[in-house]
Design a protein around this motif. Structure first.
Motif, PDB file in Angstrom:
ATOM      1  N   MET A  28       9.952  -8.924  -0.592  1.00 46.24           N
ATOM      2  CA  MET A  28      10.737  -7.680  -0.260  1.00 46.24           C
ATOM      3  C   MET A  28       9.916  -6.696  -0.218  1.00 46.24           C
ATOM      4  O   MET A  28       8.955  -6.458  -1.088  1.00 46.24           O
ATOM      5  CB  MET A  28      11.539  -7.497  -1.420  1.00 46.24           C
ATOM      6  N   GLN A  29      10.292  -5.603   1.016  1.00 42.39           N
ATOM      7  CA  GLN A  29       9.335  -4.447   0.874  1.00 42.39           C
ATOM      8  C   GLN A  29       9.857  -3.372   0.134  1.00 42.39           C
ATOM      9  O   GLN A  29      11.176  -3.127  -0.199  1.00 42.39           O
ATOM     10  CB  GLN A  29       9.344  -4.025   2.343  1.00 42.39           C
ATOM     11  N   VAL A  30       9.051  -3.049  -0.752  1.00 46.82           N
ATOM     12  CA  VAL A  30       9.199  -1.676  -1.708  1.00 46.82           C
ATOM     13  C   VAL A  30       8.644  -0.452  -1.545  1.00 46.82           C
ATOM     14  O   VAL A  30       8.892   0.511  -2.204  1.00 46.82           O
ATOM     15  CB  VAL A  30       8.823  -2.179  -3.175  1.00 46.82           C
ATOM     16  N   GLY A  31       8.368  -0.350  -0.217  1.00 44.89           N
ATOM     17  CA  GLY A  31       7.450   0.855   0.271  1.00 44.89           C
ATOM     18  C   GLY A  31       6.567   0.853   1.447  1.00 44.89           C
ATOM     19  O   GLY A  31       6.123  -0.508   1.827  1.00 44.89           O
ATOM     20  N   GLU A  32       5.616   1.720   1.444  1.00 46.71           N
ATOM     21  CA  GLU A  32       4.354   1.740   2.359  1.00 46.71           C
ATOM     22  C   GLU A  32       3.287   2.654   1.500  1.00 46.71           C
ATOM     23  O   GLU A  32       3.554   3.715   0.920  1.00 46.71           O
ATOM     24  CB  GLU A  32       4.792   2.232   3.575  1.00 46.71           C
ATOM     25  N   VAL A  33       2.052   2.508   2.113  1.00 45.28           N
ATOM     26  CA  VAL A  33       0.970   3.096   1.406  1.00 45.28           C
ATOM     27  C   VAL A  33       1.099   4.605   2.077  1.00 45.28           C
ATOM     28  O   VAL A  33       0.749   4.810   3.323  1.00 45.28           O
ATOM     29  CB  VAL A  33      -0.233   2.622   1.820  1.00 45.28           C
ATOM     30  N   SER A  34       1.071   5.512   1.357  1.00 43.51           N
ATOM     31  CA  SER A  34       1.280   6.971   1.527  1.00 43.51           C
ATOM     32  C   SER A  34      -0.247   7.721   1.409  1.00 43.51           C
ATOM     33  O   SER A  34      -0.608   8.419   2.246  1.00 43.51           O
ATOM     34  CB  SER A  34       2.273   7.798   0.895  1.00 43.51           C
ATOM     35  N   GLU A  35      -0.921   7.457   0.570  1.00 44.05           N
ATOM     36  CA  GLU A  35      -2.505   7.932   0.159  1.00 44.05           C
ATOM     37  C   GLU A  35      -3.325   6.773  -0.534  1.00 44.05           C
ATOM     38  O   GLU A  35      -2.813   5.870  -1.244  1.00 44.05           O
ATOM     39  CB  GLU A  35      -2.038   9.089  -0.941  1.00 44.05           C
ATOM     40  N   LEU A  36      -4.516   7.010  -0.133  1.00 40.05           N
ATOM     41  CA  LEU A  36      -5.569   6.144  -0.954  1.00 40.05           C
ATOM     42  C   LEU A  36      -6.767   6.969  -1.421  1.00 40.05           C
ATOM     43  O   LEU A  36      -6.967   7.973  -0.457  1.00 40.05           O
ATOM     44  CB  LEU A  36      -6.157   5.166   0.228  1.00 40.05           C
ATOM     45  N   TRP A  37      -6.987   6.856  -2.404  1.00 34.16           N
ATOM     46  CA  TRP A  37      -8.053   7.662  -3.115  1.00 34.16           C
ATOM     47  C   TRP A  37      -9.408   6.990  -3.821  1.00 34.16           C
ATOM     48  O   TRP A  37      -9.161   6.025  -4.148  1.00 34.16           O
ATOM     49  CB  TRP A  37      -7.244   8.439  -4.348  1.00 34.16           C
ATOM     50  N   ARG A  38     -10.410   7.653  -3.639  1.00 31.49           N
ATOM     51  CA  ARG A  38     -11.902   6.956  -4.166  1.00 31.49           C
ATOM     52  C   ARG A  38     -12.361   8.136  -4.874  1.00 31.49           C
ATOM     53  O   ARG A  38     -12.363   9.291  -4.212  1.00 31.49           O
ATOM     54  CB  ARG A  38     -12.640   6.591  -2.912  1.00 31.49           C
ATOM     55  N   TYR A  39     -12.998   7.671  -5.728  1.00 31.94           N
ATOM     56  CA  TYR A  39     -13.685   8.890  -6.797  1.00 31.94           C
ATOM     57  C   TYR A  39     -14.978   8.308  -6.964  1.00 31.94           C
ATOM     58  O   TYR A  39     -15.269   7.431  -7.905  1.00 31.94           O
ATOM     59  CB  TYR A  39     -12.758   9.040  -8.033  1.00 31.94           C
ATOM     60  N   PRO A  40     -16.092   9.017  -6.241  1.00 30.91           N
ATOM     61  CA  PRO A  40     -17.296   8.637  -6.395  1.00 30.91           C
ATOM     62  C   PRO A  40     -17.979   8.688  -7.933  1.00 30.91           C
ATOM     63  O   PRO A  40     -18.648   7.748  -8.144  1.00 30.91           O
ATOM     64  CB  PRO A  40     -18.051   9.399  -5.439  1.00 30.91           C
ATOM     65  N   VAL A  41     -17.585   9.780  -8.624  1.00 35.07           N
ATOM     66  CA  VAL A  41     -17.825  10.106 -10.040  1.00 35.07           C
ATOM     67  C   VAL A  41     -16.732   9.844 -10.995  1.00 35.07           C
ATOM     68  O   VAL A  41     -16.106  10.490 -10.684  1.00 35.07           O
ATOM     69  CB  VAL A  41     -18.896  11.359 -10.002  1.00 35.07           C
ATOM     70  N   LYS A  42     -17.197   9.297 -11.905  1.00 31.96           N
ATOM     71  CA  LYS A  42     -16.153   9.072 -13.019  1.00 31.96           C
ATOM     72  C   LYS A  42     -15.633  10.395 -13.411  1.00 31.96           C
ATOM     73  O   LYS A  42     -16.832  11.314 -13.724  1.00 31.96           O
ATOM     74  CB  LYS A  42     -16.549   8.196 -14.223  1.00 31.96           C
ATOM     75  N   SER A  43     -14.391  11.055 -13.130  1.00 32.20           N
ATOM     76  CA  SER A  43     -13.978  12.233 -13.915  1.00 32.20           C
ATOM     77  C   SER A  43     -14.190  13.325 -13.014  1.00 32.20           C
ATOM     78  O   SER A  43     -13.682  14.627 -13.160  1.00 32.20           O
ATOM     79  CB  SER A  43     -14.231  12.589 -15.205  1.00 32.20           C
ATOM     80  N   MET A  44     -14.770  13.193 -11.833  1.00 31.83           N
ATOM     81  CA  MET A  44     -15.033  14.136 -10.820  1.00 31.83           C
ATOM     82  C   MET A  44     -14.020  13.960  -9.806  1.00 31.83           C
ATOM     83  O   MET A  44     -13.468  12.962  -9.719  1.00 31.83           O
ATOM     84  CB  MET A  44     -16.320  14.274 -10.352  1.00 31.83           C
ATOM     85  N   ARG A  45     -13.773  15.085  -8.968  1.00 35.65           N
ATOM     86  CA  ARG A  45     -12.732  14.901  -7.803  1.00 35.65           C
ATOM     87  C   ARG A  45     -13.336  14.163  -6.706  1.00 35.65           C
ATOM     88  O   ARG A  45     -14.491  14.297  -6.457  1.00 35.65           O
ATOM     89  CB  ARG A  45     -12.365  16.260  -7.204  1.00 35.65           C
ATOM     90  N   GLY A  46     -12.360  13.565  -6.081  1.00 34.27           N
ATOM     91  CA  GLY A  46     -12.727  12.478  -4.906  1.00 34.27           C
ATOM     92  C   GLY A  46     -12.147  13.014  -3.780  1.00 34.27           C
ATOM     93  O   GLY A  46     -11.615  14.166  -3.391  1.00 34.27           O
ATOM     94  N   ASP A  47     -12.047  11.891  -2.864  1.00 35.01           N
ATOM     95  CA  ASP A  47     -11.193  12.279  -1.520  1.00 35.01           C
ATOM     96  C   ASP A  47     -10.360  11.086  -1.059  1.00 35.01           C
ATOM     97  O   ASP A  47     -10.512   9.972  -1.446  1.00 35.01           O
ATOM     98  CB  ASP A  47     -12.396  12.574  -0.476  1.00 35.01           C
ATOM     99  N   ARG A  48      -9.338  11.500  -0.330  1.00 34.00           N
ATOM    100  CA  ARG A  48      -8.476  10.519   0.368  1.00 34.00           C
ATOM    101  C   ARG A  48      -9.391   9.749   1.294  1.00 34.00           C
ATOM    102  O   ARG A  48     -10.144  10.117   2.167  1.00 34.00           O
ATOM    103  CB  ARG A  48      -7.193  11.161   1.024  1.00 34.00           C
ATOM    104  N   VAL A  49      -8.977   8.600   1.443  1.00 33.75           N
ATOM    105  CA  VAL A  49      -9.744   7.615   2.517  1.00 33.75           C
ATOM    106  C   VAL A  49      -8.427   6.956   3.401  1.00 33.75           C
ATOM    107  O   VAL A  49      -7.487   6.807   2.885  1.00 33.75           O
ATOM    108  CB  VAL A  49     -10.546   6.602   2.139  1.00 33.75           C
ATOM    109  N   VAL A  50      -8.724   6.901   4.677  1.00 27.33           N
ATOM    110  CA  VAL A  50      -7.615   6.491   5.588  1.00 27.33           C
ATOM    111  C   VAL A  50      -7.527   4.961   5.483  1.00 27.33           C
ATOM    112  O   VAL A  50      -6.194   4.282   5.492  1.00 27.33           O
ATOM    113  CB  VAL A  50      -7.781   6.759   6.905  1.00 27.33           C
ATOM    114  N   SER A  51      -8.630   4.457   5.235  1.00 25.94           N
ATOM    115  CA  SER A  51      -8.682   2.812   5.105  1.00 25.94           C
ATOM    116  C   SER A  51      -9.869   2.270   4.367  1.00 25.94           C
ATOM    117  O   SER A  51     -10.860   2.976   4.344  1.00 25.94           O
ATOM    118  CB  SER A  51      -8.704   2.104   6.645  1.00 25.94           C
ATOM    119  N   THR A  52      -9.581   1.330   3.651  1.00 30.64           N
ATOM    120  CA  THR A  52     -10.644   0.827   2.864  1.00 30.64           C
ATOM    121  C   THR A  52     -10.643  -0.744   2.712  1.00 30.64           C
ATOM    122  O   THR A  52      -9.612  -1.445   2.676  1.00 30.64           O
ATOM    123  CB  THR A  52     -10.951   1.385   1.426  1.00 30.64           C
TER     124      THR A  52
END
Length: 287
Positions: A1-25
């Protein structure tokens, strides 16, 4: 059953610092997104790895990799400090620069071997410390951590993070836009933004849906792109969800609403069953 689709992917290089969206990983069993939480700050006065629960200003720093990580690699990173100063992890002055910017004596570390017990060891902590980190009032109940695996709970009693990683508990996390929208409805004057909750995967659910559907997925499997994951447990939130970052203001009402409405939980942890690749726009199916 489809429940949605991926709208955002996020990676955080440093614990507790801001990171960036990635398109694919790629997604791996051990590390989730390669490079996610590959680095951490250690408070040398406390002799302990620390995140924004204890050093709130870390959320005002932004980190990015200088080359794409793969598998368990932790390439060099570039950090932009709150005043706009840019430093690299391979700069000789990196520790002094971060210490000056945080107002504490800190050092920056890539992931260490799980055998380096002292690096990961937790310092003495009191119930008052825990209440402060969770931003709990004197009568607020503690969140339920019993849904985490027993061996993981035992490790986190002695160590700040699971040894060999800088994750709070598990390497991959997910939340739905439905849950974020339902939270927004309880705090209409707050600015609810996925960045506050630091999830790796944001799933866009059916428009107009309500509630926190990912809680109902616990114990079942999701297929996200090529990846199959088991939904393991809800995630207890802490003071970090209301801390300021980028243009998002300080807002204690967000956590207070979660305490009232979900027992402090938002989002879920995932265990990777079949690794693979996920991309924004991939369908998400519940098995």
């Amino acid at each position: 059953m489809q429940v949605g689709e991926v709208s955002e992917l996020w990676r955080y290089p440093v614990k507790s610092m801001r990171g960036d969206r990635v398109v694919s990983t790629e997604v791996t069993e051990r590390w989730g997104f390669p490079g996610d939480r590959g680095w951490a700050v250690r408070d040398e006065q406390a002799s302990e790895i620390r995140g924004a629960k204890r050093i709130n200003s870390l959320l005002q720093f932004h980190a990015r990799y200088l080359e794409e990580p793969a598998a368990d690699s932790t390439p060099a990173i570039e950090i932009t400090c709150p005043d706009g100063t840019v430093v690299r992890s391979d700069d000789d002055e990196i520790h002094d620069a971060l210490s000056a910017a945080t107002g504490r004596t800190v050092t920056l570390w890539p992931r260490r071997s799980p055998d380096d017990h002292e690096h990961y060891r937790r310092g003495r902590i009191t119930r008052a410390d825990i209440r402060a980190q969770l931003d709990l009032g004197p009568d607020d109940p503690f969140p339920d951590f019993s849904t985490l695996p027993e061996d993981l709970l035992a490790e986190l009693f002695d160590y700040v993070t699971p040894r060999g990683t800088y994750f709070d508990a598990m390497p991959l996390s997910l939340a739905t836009t439905t849950a974020l929208g339902s939270l927004q409805a309880t705090v209409p004057d707050s600015l609810i933004d996925a960045r506050r909750f630091r999830k790796n995967v944001i799933v866009a659910g059916e428009p107009g849906a309500e509630g926190f559907p990912e809680f109902e997925w616990v114990g079942r499997q999701l297929r996200i792109g090529d990846v199959v994951c088991e939904v393991t447990t809800p995630i207890a939130r802490c003071v970090m969800v209301g801390l300021p970052q980028a243009e998002l203001p300080h807002d204690r009402n967000i956590l207070k609403s979660l305490v009232r409405n979900t027992g402090m939980d938002l989002g879920v942890y995932l265990r990777v069953v079949e690794p693979g690749r996920i991309t924004e726009g991939d369908p998400v199916h519940l098995d």
